[in-house]
Design a protein around this motif. Structure first.
Motif, PDB file in Angstrom:
ATOM      1  N   CYS A 296      -1.271   7.680  -0.592  1.00 53.17           N
ATOM      2  CA  CYS A 296      -2.633   7.556  -1.138  1.00 53.17           C
ATOM      3  C   CYS A 296      -3.289   6.215  -0.813  1.00 53.17           C
TER       4      CYS A 296
ATOM      5  N   TYR B  98       0.015   6.538  -8.803  1.00 54.29           N
ATOM      6  CA  TYR B  98      -1.185   7.355  -8.578  1.00 54.29           C
ATOM      7  C   TYR B  98      -0.851   8.755  -8.067  1.00 54.29           C
TER       8      TYR B  98
ATOM      9  N   CYS C  82       4.995   5.892  -6.729  1.00 53.18           N
ATOM     10  CA  CYS C  82       3.593   5.496  -6.777  1.00 53.18           C
ATOM     11  C   CYS C  82       3.005   5.992  -8.102  1.00 53.18           C
TER      12      CYS C  82
ATOM     13  N   SER D 133       0.843  -1.197   0.000  1.00 55.82           N
ATOM     14  CA  SER D 133       0.000   0.000   0.000  1.00 55.82           C
ATOM     15  C   SER D 133       0.877   1.244   0.000  1.00 55.82           C
TER      16      SER D 133
ATOM     17  N   GLN E 105      -3.145   3.334  -2.159  1.00 57.79           N
ATOM     18  CA  GLN E 105      -3.509   2.475  -3.286  1.00 57.79           C
ATOM     19  C   GLN E 105      -2.559   1.277  -3.305  1.00 57.79           C
TER      20      GLN E 105
END
Length: 123
Positions: A9, A22, A20, A5, A11
């Motif tokens: 964020c 995102y 990441c 994770s 995700q």
């Protein structure tokens, strides 16, 4: 593919991802997938729980206010690891491990003792 994770964020992303996809948070130090980048959560600093800060061997320029670090080592985890090593070196554990490794020898010695007792009792 292992997933983790994202700390920002939350995700699910590939554990080897450098950034990441995102939120573009840097996840690995120096763009190398083999160097983890540890991050503090909330208002806490990593140095408060780091072994290197406690024993005064840290030379990180952000010390004692580091929010991210590549060398972070949790002092509580180190204490638990040392305790496990101490317990593993105790005499009782050593004997128990020796018996586990030498079960066949113990069985053979036990059978010889039973045979000896039978011979002595019939004589």
């Amino acid at each position: 593919m292992d997933t983790v994770s994202c700390p920002r964020c939350h995700q699910l992303i590939d554990s080897q991802a450098i950034n990441c996809p995102y939120c573009r948070t840097t996840l690995k130090a120096y763009g190398h997938p083999g160097i983890p980048l540890y991050r503090a959560t909330g208002d806490a600093y990593l140095c408060d729980t780091c072994t290197y800060h406690i024993d005064d061997t840290c030379n990180f320029p952000k010390r004692p206010y580091a929010k991210d670090c590549t060398l972070y080592q949790n002092s509580e985890e180190m204490k638990l690891e040392l305790e496990k090593q101490r317990n593993a070196n105790s005499f009782a554990v050593t004997v128990k491990n020796w018996i586990k490794r030498n079960q066949a020898l113990m069985l053979l010695v036990g059978l010889l003792l039973v045979c000896l007792l039978i011979v002595l009792s019939t004589s």
